[in-house]
Design a protein around this motif. Structure first.
Motif, short mmCIF file in Angstrom:
data_model
loop_
_atom_site.label_atom_id
_atom_site.label_comp_id
_atom_site.label_asym_id
_atom_site.label_seq_id
_atom_site.Cartn_x
_atom_site.Cartn_y
_atom_site.Cartn_z
N ASP A 196 -5.33 72.63 20.12
CA ASP A 196 -6.41 72.53 21.09
C ASP A 196 -6.38 71.16 21.79
OD1 ASP A 196 -7.15 71.20 18.79
OD2 ASP A 196 -9.29 71.61 19.06
N ALA A 197 -7.23 71.01 22.77
CA ALA A 197 -7.22 69.80 23.60
C ALA A 197 -7.63 68.56 22.81
CB ALA A 197 -8.15 69.98 24.79
N GLU A 198 -8.56 68.71 21.90
CA GLU A 198 -9.02 67.55 21.10
C GLU A 198 -7.90 67.03 20.20
OE1 GLU A 198 -11.65 64.63 19.84
OE2 GLU A 198 -11.90 66.07 21.47
N LEU A 247 -6.09 63.28 20.43
CA LEU A 247 -5.98 62.36 19.31
C LEU A 247 -4.53 62.07 18.96
CD1 LEU A 247 -8.85 63.68 17.03
CD2 LEU A 247 -8.85 61.65 18.49
N LEU A 248 -3.67 63.06 19.08
CA LEU A 248 -2.24 62.83 18.85
C LEU A 248 -1.67 61.87 19.87
CD1 LEU A 248 0.27 63.60 17.19
CD2 LEU A 248 0.64 65.43 18.84
N GLY A 249 -2.04 62.03 21.13
CA GLY A 249 -1.58 61.11 22.17
C GLY A 249 -2.08 59.70 21.96
N ALA A 250 -3.33 59.56 21.52
CA ALA A 250 -3.87 58.23 21.26
C ALA A 250 -3.16 57.57 20.08
CB ALA A 250 -5.37 58.32 20.99
N GLY A 251 -2.87 58.35 19.06
CA GLY A 251 -2.14 57.81 17.91
C GLY A 251 -0.73 57.38 18.28
N LEU A 252 -0.06 58.18 19.08
CA LEU A 252 1.29 57.81 19.53
C LEU A 252 1.26 56.59 20.43
CD1 LEU A 252 2.91 61.28 20.22
CD2 LEU A 252 3.52 59.64 18.45
N ALA A 253 0.23 56.47 21.26
CA ALA A 253 0.15 55.33 22.17
C ALA A 253 0.03 54.02 21.40
CB ALA A 253 -1.05 55.50 23.11
N ILE A 254 -0.80 53.99 20.37
CA ILE A 254 -0.96 52.73 19.63
C ILE A 254 0.20 52.49 18.69
CG2 ILE A 254 -2.41 53.68 17.82
CD1 ILE A 254 -2.57 50.16 19.35
N SER A 255 0.74 53.55 18.07
CA SER A 255 1.83 53.31 17.13
C SER A 255 3.10 52.88 17.84
CB SER A 255 2.08 54.55 16.29
OG SER A 255 2.50 55.62 17.10
N ALA A 265 0.39 44.48 22.67
CA ALA A 265 -0.21 45.32 21.64
C ALA A 265 -1.68 45.56 21.94
CB ALA A 265 -0.05 44.67 20.27
N ILE A 266 -2.38 44.58 22.47
CA ILE A 266 -3.78 44.76 22.82
C ILE A 266 -3.91 45.76 23.96
CG2 ILE A 266 -5.82 43.59 23.74
CD1 ILE A 266 -4.89 41.12 22.11
N TYR A 267 -3.01 45.71 24.93
CA TYR A 267 -3.02 46.70 26.01
C TYR A 267 -2.81 48.11 25.46
CZ TYR A 267 -2.55 42.75 29.22
OH TYR A 267 -2.73 41.58 29.91
N ALA A 268 -1.90 48.25 24.50
CA ALA A 268 -1.68 49.57 23.89
C ALA A 268 -2.92 50.04 23.15
CB ALA A 268 -0.48 49.50 22.94
N LEU A 269 -3.62 49.13 22.50
CA LEU A 269 -4.86 49.49 21.81
C LEU A 269 -5.92 49.95 22.81
CD1 LEU A 269 -6.56 49.57 19.20
CD2 LEU A 269 -7.19 47.21 19.71
N VAL A 270 -6.03 49.25 23.93
CA VAL A 270 -7.01 49.63 24.95
C VAL A 270 -6.67 51.01 25.51
CG1 VAL A 270 -7.84 49.06 27.27
CG2 VAL A 270 -7.66 47.28 25.54
N ILE A 271 -5.40 51.27 25.76
CA ILE A 271 -5.00 52.58 26.27
C ILE A 271 -5.33 53.66 25.25
CG2 ILE A 271 -3.00 53.97 26.93
CD1 ILE A 271 -3.00 52.03 29.02
N SER A 272 -5.08 53.38 23.98
CA SER A 272 -5.38 54.35 22.94
C SER A 272 -6.87 54.65 22.87
CB SER A 272 -4.88 53.82 21.60
OG SER A 272 -5.22 54.69 20.57
N ILE A 273 -7.69 53.62 22.95
CA ILE A 273 -9.14 53.82 22.92
C ILE A 273 -9.60 54.60 24.15
CG2 ILE A 273 -11.35 52.60 23.04
CD1 ILE A 273 -10.09 50.49 21.20
N LEU A 274 -9.01 54.29 25.30
CA LEU A 274 -9.35 55.04 26.51
C LEU A 274 -8.97 56.52 26.38
CD1 LEU A 274 -8.41 52.57 29.36
CD2 LEU A 274 -10.69 53.36 28.74
N LEU A 275 -7.83 56.79 25.77
CA LEU A 275 -7.43 58.18 25.58
C LEU A 275 -8.39 58.94 24.65
CD1 LEU A 275 -3.56 57.90 25.26
CD2 LEU A 275 -4.84 59.01 27.07
N ILE A 276 -8.93 58.24 23.68
CA ILE A 276 -9.85 58.89 22.75
C ILE A 276 -11.18 59.19 23.42
CG2 ILE A 276 -11.21 58.57 20.65
CD1 ILE A 276 -8.83 57.03 19.49
N PHE A 277 -11.75 58.21 24.11
CA PHE A 277 -13.12 58.36 24.58
C PHE A 277 -13.27 58.84 26.03
CE2 PHE A 277 -13.60 55.22 21.13
CZ PHE A 277 -14.41 55.98 20.31
N VAL A 278 -12.23 58.70 26.84
CA VAL A 278 -12.37 59.05 28.26
C VAL A 278 -11.69 60.38 28.57
CG1 VAL A 278 -11.86 58.34 30.61
CG2 VAL A 278 -12.61 56.65 28.94
N ALA A 279 -10.51 60.57 28.08
CA ALA A 279 -9.73 61.77 28.45
C ALA A 279 -10.32 63.03 27.87
CB ALA A 279 -8.29 61.62 27.99
#
Length: 76
Positions: free
Chosen positions: A2-4, A8-16, A62-76
């Motif tokens: 599902d989309a959720e 979450l998988l995309g956010a995890g991959l973005a930060i890792s 790394a901080i930019y990757a963290l910000v992108i990951s957080i944005l993917l979780i809460f905005v997308a």
């Protein structure tokens, strides 16, 4: 899947994947600093200043990757 779960998988991959490169880079920066000080102890002050600057710039990625990951979780 599902989309959720995909979000979450995309956010995890973005930060890792976004934290692997800076982690390796920080290790290489520290290694180069130790080698440089071992070869030329008199230049430790200048090398330390440059090392801190490069470590900060590397850590910013790394901080930019963290910000992108957080944005993917809460905005997308």
């Amino acid at each position: 899947m599902d989309a959720e779960a995909a979000k979450l998988l995309g956010a995890g991959l973005a930060i890792s994947l976004g934290a692997v490169g800076p982690g390796i880079g920080l290790g290489l920066i520290g290694n180069a600093m130790l080698n440089g000080v071992a070869r030329n102890p008199e230049a430790q002050g200048r090398m330390f200043t440059n090392m801190i600057l490069m470590a900060g710039l590397t850590e910013a990625v790394a901080i930019y990757a963290l910000v992108i990951s957080i944005l993917l979780i809460f905005v997308a």
